[in-house]
Design a protein around this motif. Structure first.
Motif, PDB file in Angstrom:
ATOM      1  N   ARG A  72       0.713  -1.211  -0.045  1.00 21.47           N
ATOM      2  CA  ARG A  72      -0.175   0.163   0.085  1.00 21.47           C
ATOM      3  C   ARG A  72       1.013   1.393   0.101  1.00 21.47           C
ATOM      4  NH1 ARG A  72      -2.828  -2.753   3.532  1.00 21.47           N
ATOM      5  NH2 ARG A  72      -1.937  -1.522   5.712  1.00 21.47           N
ATOM      6  N   MET A  73       1.663   1.500   0.694  1.00 23.43           N
ATOM      7  CA  MET A  73       3.053   2.876   0.810  1.00 23.43           C
ATOM      8  C   MET A  73       3.363   2.703  -0.230  1.00 23.43           C
ATOM      9  SD  MET A  73       3.233   3.684   3.697  1.00 23.43           S
ATOM     10  CE  MET A  73       4.623   4.600   3.597  1.00 23.43           C
ATOM     11  N   LEU A  74       3.978   1.540  -1.500  1.00 15.63           N
ATOM     12  CA  LEU A  74       4.355   1.717  -2.529  1.00 15.63           C
ATOM     13  C   LEU A  74       3.707   2.625  -3.631  1.00 15.63           C
ATOM     14  CD1 LEU A  74       6.979  -1.841  -2.202  1.00 15.63           C
ATOM     15  CD2 LEU A  74       7.474   1.038  -2.289  1.00 15.63           C
ATOM     16  N   GLU A 104       9.659  -5.469  -6.180  1.00 11.31           N
ATOM     17  CA  GLU A 104       8.728  -5.275  -6.082  1.00 11.31           C
ATOM     18  C   GLU A 104       8.175  -4.430  -7.147  1.00 11.31           C
ATOM     19  OE1 GLU A 104       9.699  -3.674  -3.329  1.00 11.31           O
ATOM     20  OE2 GLU A 104       9.508  -4.993  -1.235  1.00 11.31           O
ATOM     21  N   GLU A 105       6.386  -4.288  -7.424  1.00 10.43           N
ATOM     22  CA  GLU A 105       6.065  -3.732  -8.522  1.00 10.43           C
ATOM     23  C   GLU A 105       6.957  -3.798 -10.139  1.00 10.43           C
ATOM     24  OE1 GLU A 105       5.268   0.458  -6.491  1.00 10.43           O
ATOM     25  OE2 GLU A 105       7.565   0.598  -6.809  1.00 10.43           O
ATOM     26  N   GLY A 106       6.935  -4.869  -9.692  1.00 14.25           N
ATOM     27  CA  GLY A 106       7.087  -6.030 -11.494  1.00 14.25           C
ATOM     28  C   GLY A 106       8.309  -4.689 -12.482  1.00 14.25           C
ATOM     29  N   VAL A 107       7.646  -4.576 -13.602  1.00 13.61           N
ATOM     30  CA  VAL A 107       8.707  -4.556 -14.857  1.00 13.61           C
ATOM     31  C   VAL A 107       9.155  -2.713 -14.063  1.00 13.61           C
ATOM     32  CG1 VAL A 107       8.919  -3.532 -17.125  1.00 13.61           C
ATOM     33  CG2 VAL A 107       7.374  -6.085 -16.136  1.00 13.61           C
ATOM     34  N   GLU A 108       7.696  -1.904 -13.809  1.00 10.36           N
ATOM     35  CA  GLU A 108       8.280  -0.275 -13.510  1.00 10.36           C
ATOM     36  C   GLU A 108       9.030  -1.048 -12.223  1.00 10.36           C
ATOM     37  OE1 GLU A 108       5.179   2.341 -12.469  1.00 10.36           O
ATOM     38  OE2 GLU A 108       4.750   2.146 -14.132  1.00 10.36           O
ATOM     39  N   GLY A 109       8.564  -1.112 -10.968  1.00 11.66           N
ATOM     40  CA  GLY A 109      10.190  -1.408  -9.827  1.00 11.66           C
ATOM     41  C   GLY A 109      11.076  -1.712 -10.227  1.00 11.66           C
ATOM     42  N   THR A 110      11.636  -2.824 -11.449  1.00 12.83           N
ATOM     43  CA  THR A 110      12.261  -2.424 -11.774  1.00 12.83           C
ATOM     44  C   THR A 110      13.227  -1.867 -12.958  1.00 12.83           C
ATOM     45  OG1 THR A 110      12.224  -5.334 -12.275  1.00 12.83           O
ATOM     46  CG2 THR A 110      14.210  -4.405 -13.183  1.00 12.83           C
ATOM     47  N   GLU A 111      12.966  -1.315 -13.502  1.00 17.83           N
ATOM     48  CA  GLU A 111      13.395  -0.031 -14.209  1.00 17.83           C
ATOM     49  C   GLU A 111      13.210   1.214 -13.221  1.00 17.83           C
ATOM     50  OE1 GLU A 111      10.586  -0.903 -18.283  1.00 17.83           O
ATOM     51  OE2 GLU A 111       9.661   0.747 -16.683  1.00 17.83           O
ATOM     52  N   ASP A 112      12.801   1.050 -12.167  1.00 20.42           N
ATOM     53  CA  ASP A 112      13.150   2.554 -11.450  1.00 20.42           C
ATOM     54  C   ASP A 112      14.579   1.964 -10.422  1.00 20.42           C
ATOM     55  OD1 ASP A 112      11.058   3.957 -11.509  1.00 20.42           O
ATOM     56  OD2 ASP A 112       9.558   3.216  -9.605  1.00 20.42           O
ATOM     57  N   LEU A 113      15.223   0.657 -10.225  1.00 17.51           N
ATOM     58  CA  LEU A 113      16.131   0.182  -9.180  1.00 17.51           C
ATOM     59  C   LEU A 113      17.196   0.531 -10.709  1.00 17.51           C
ATOM     60  CD1 LEU A 113      17.570  -1.439  -7.189  1.00 17.51           C
ATOM     61  CD2 LEU A 113      16.268  -3.460  -8.209  1.00 17.51           C
ATOM     62  N   LEU A 143      16.727  -8.696  -8.920  1.00 14.67           N
ATOM     63  CA  LEU A 143      16.090  -9.747  -8.974  1.00 14.67           C
ATOM     64  C   LEU A 143      14.131  -8.669  -9.220  1.00 14.67           C
ATOM     65  CD1 LEU A 143      17.972 -10.514  -6.515  1.00 14.67           C
ATOM     66  CD2 LEU A 143      17.406 -11.942  -8.575  1.00 14.67           C
ATOM     67  N   GLY A 144      14.116  -9.349  -9.943  1.00 10.91           N
ATOM     68  CA  GLY A 144      12.484  -8.499 -10.399  1.00 10.91           C
ATOM     69  C   GLY A 144      10.954  -9.662  -9.909  1.00 10.91           C
ATOM     70  N   SER A 145       9.437  -9.226  -9.975  1.00 15.91           N
ATOM     71  CA  SER A 145       9.196  -9.510  -9.393  1.00 15.91           C
ATOM     72  C   SER A 145       7.480  -9.525 -10.404  1.00 15.91           C
ATOM     73  CB  SER A 145       8.420  -8.985  -8.409  1.00 15.91           C
ATOM     74  OG  SER A 145       8.345  -7.762  -8.682  1.00 15.91           O
ATOM     75  N   GLY A 146       6.866 -10.164 -10.608  1.00 14.64           N
ATOM     76  CA  GLY A 146       5.771 -10.107 -11.456  1.00 14.64           C
ATOM     77  C   GLY A 146       5.673 -11.029 -12.463  1.00 14.64           C
ATOM     78  N   PRO A 147       5.192 -10.255 -14.109  1.00 16.04           N
ATOM     79  CA  PRO A 147       5.414 -11.290 -14.527  1.00 16.04           C
ATOM     80  C   PRO A 147       6.412 -11.635 -16.007  1.00 16.04           C
ATOM     81  CG  PRO A 147       4.891  -9.192 -15.733  1.00 16.04           C
ATOM     82  CD  PRO A 147       5.021  -8.984 -14.293  1.00 16.04           C
ATOM     83  N   PRO A 148       6.977 -12.374 -15.934  1.00 14.42           N
ATOM     84  CA  PRO A 148       7.858 -13.615 -16.544  1.00 14.42           C
ATOM     85  C   PRO A 148       8.369 -11.762 -17.353  1.00 14.42           C
ATOM     86  CG  PRO A 148       6.287 -15.371 -17.026  1.00 14.42           C
ATOM     87  CD  PRO A 148       5.355 -13.818 -16.400  1.00 14.42           C
ATOM     88  N   GLU A 149       7.894 -11.561 -17.682  1.00 16.72           N
ATOM     89  CA  GLU A 149       8.635 -10.449 -18.717  1.00 16.72           C
ATOM     90  C   GLU A 149       8.958  -9.522 -18.376  1.00 16.72           C
ATOM     91  OE1 GLU A 149       5.959 -12.497 -19.857  1.00 16.72           O
ATOM     92  OE2 GLU A 149       4.485 -10.202 -19.443  1.00 16.72           O
ATOM     93  N   VAL A 150       9.551  -9.398 -16.933  1.00 24.70           N
ATOM     94  CA  VAL A 150      10.468  -8.699 -16.257  1.00 24.70           C
ATOM     95  C   VAL A 150      11.831  -9.342 -16.332  1.00 24.70           C
ATOM     96  CG1 VAL A 150      10.417  -9.971 -13.697  1.00 24.70           C
ATOM     97  CG2 VAL A 150      10.864  -7.680 -13.808  1.00 24.70           C
ATOM     98  N   LEU A 151      11.515  -9.731 -16.636  1.00 24.40           N
ATOM     99  CA  LEU A 151      13.620 -10.743 -17.101  1.00 24.40           C
ATOM    100  C   LEU A 151      13.343 -10.066 -18.179  1.00 24.40           C
ATOM    101  CD1 LEU A 151      12.308 -14.609 -15.949  1.00 24.40           C
ATOM    102  CD2 LEU A 151      14.286 -13.098 -14.893  1.00 24.40           C
ATOM    103  N   ASP A 152      12.981  -8.884 -18.724  1.00 21.26           N
ATOM    104  CA  ASP A 152      14.143  -8.430 -19.762  1.00 21.26           C
ATOM    105  C   ASP A 152      15.025  -7.018 -19.326  1.00 21.26           C
ATOM    106  OD1 ASP A 152      12.145  -9.637 -21.966  1.00 21.26           O
ATOM    107  OD2 ASP A 152      10.978  -8.562 -22.184  1.00 21.26           O
ATOM    108  N   VAL A 153      13.870  -7.076 -18.338  1.00 24.83           N
ATOM    109  CA  VAL A 153      14.612  -5.611 -17.733  1.00 24.83           C
ATOM    110  C   VAL A 153      15.730  -6.050 -16.483  1.00 24.83           C
ATOM    111  CG1 VAL A 153      13.584  -3.736 -18.569  1.00 24.83           C
ATOM    112  CG2 VAL A 153      12.317  -4.905 -16.751  1.00 24.83           C
ATOM    113  N   ALA A 154      15.198  -7.425 -16.054  1.00 26.84           N
ATOM    114  CA  ALA A 154      15.424  -7.886 -14.185  1.00 26.84           C
ATOM    115  C   ALA A 154      16.768  -8.192 -14.397  1.00 26.84           C
ATOM    116  CB  ALA A 154      14.917  -8.864 -13.458  1.00 26.84           C
TER     117      ALA A 154
END
Ligand SMILES: [Zn+2]
Length: 341
Positions: A79-81, A113-122, A136-147
């Protein structure tokens, strides 16, 4: 570049007076010789498990049960995120990365956390930092494009079969929380055949056997476990079974200081000081699938120079001083390769 002092060399963490020669971001030679300084040179620290995304929520969520504080998707953390603007989250993450760097962290592994967007922020807050972030990303498998890999919240939260397979297909690590609150999600975590497990506070004898058989590294986060009130991980038994690294876990709940973690582990468990230093350096690199974490020829030059005239003055046992006494105030220089290589 030449760095001189009492050098903590190799995985044995042997102390050698001399000079570390660095060229193009690599250690090219460790030369034993008499030097003028009493500085201490150690491998840069590896914080093998963080969640720096919750840097915006420090000291909130205290006293809540584990699931209410961190479990996706509707815990306090999530919720905070959701309610914090992206630029504020990035600014807070940036401050955490800089704090870790200034204390001597060269590599950290973050469950974002926060899927692709979260990893982009990192990525956005670490791409211009010499600290190597293993995202180490989360969410859909496509997060591995950026993580760099996949960080699964836990086997009781969701199914991760597709994400696990996609990580394997791409040759990227898959890590998962397990055995934090109880032992119920440990079998499920092992079923993914992960590259590493996080926590294992409630590891049973059969789990220790499985860790040994499969040589699966564990990242222990004992101080954060204490904040959540789930108990202390059996670190001595874990060390007997497998490679154990250290992480500081949620910034929200626990300050990301590897120094405090080594002191805590050294005083709460009966372990050789050299083992504790390995946990905070080379073992973390190994768990995250990153080169180095050790001072030896050919390794990436990630080094911390500790001044010899404060905490480490008058300590004959250098490694004991490093893991039990050293802290941010002893850090004289942090030497990291310019790029994220
Ligand atoms: Zn975690």
């Amino acid at each position: 570049m030449e760095i001189q002092g009492r050098i903590v060399v190799g995985e044995s963490m042997e102390v050698v007076e001399g000079t570390v020669m660095v060229e193009d971001g690599r250690i090219v030679e460790v030369r034993g010789e008499a030097v003028e300084t009493d500085d201490v040179v150690i491998p840069a620290l590896v914080n093998a498990h963080t969640h720096i995304g919750d840097s915006v929520a420090k000291e909130t969520g205290r006293g809540l049960p584990l699931d209410e504080v961190v479990a996706p998707p509707d815990s306090h953390k999530h919720r905070m995120l959701r309610s914090t603007p992206r630029d504020e989250k990035r600014a807070a993450m940036r401050r955490t990365v800089e704090r870790m760097r200034s204390e001597g962290v060269g590599v950290f592994g973050d469950f974002r956390e926060e899927g692709v967007e979260g990893t982009e922020d990192l990525r956005a807050v670490t791409d211009d930092s010499p600290v190597k972030a293993v995202a180490l990303g989360s969410g859909p498998p496509e997060v591995l494009d950026v993580a760099d890999g996949y960080g699964a919240s836990g086997a009781r939260d969701d199914g991760f079969t597709e994400e696990r397979e996609e990580a394997r297909r791409r040759g990227k690590p898959f890590g998962i929380h397990a055995g934090e609150r109880d032992a119920d999600d440990i079998d499920g975590a092992f079923a993914y055949d992960p590259e590493f497990l996080v926590h294992m506070v409630h590891a049973r004898d059969e789990d220790l056997d499985r860790l040994a058989e499969t040589e699966t590294p564990v990242v222990a986060c004992p101080r954060c476990n204490l904040v959540i009130g789930v108990g202390k991980p059996p670190v001595e038994e874990l060390v007997e079974a497998t490679t154990v690294a250290l992480g500081t876990d949620n910034v929200m709940l626990n300050v990301p200081s590897v120094w405090r973690e080594t002191e805590f582990v050294s005083k709460h468990y009966d372990l050789p000081d050299e083992e504790v230093l390995r946990m905070a350096t080379v073992n973390g690199a190994r768990a995250l699938g990153v080169e180095g974490g050790v001072i030896e020829e050919g390794a990436p030059a990630r080094l911390v120079v500790l001044r010899g005239d404060r905490s480490l003055a008058d300590v004959d046992d250098v490694v004991a001083g490093v893991v039990r006494r050293a802290g941010a105030g002893d850090v004289k220089d942090v030497i990291l390769p310019a790029s994220q290589a």
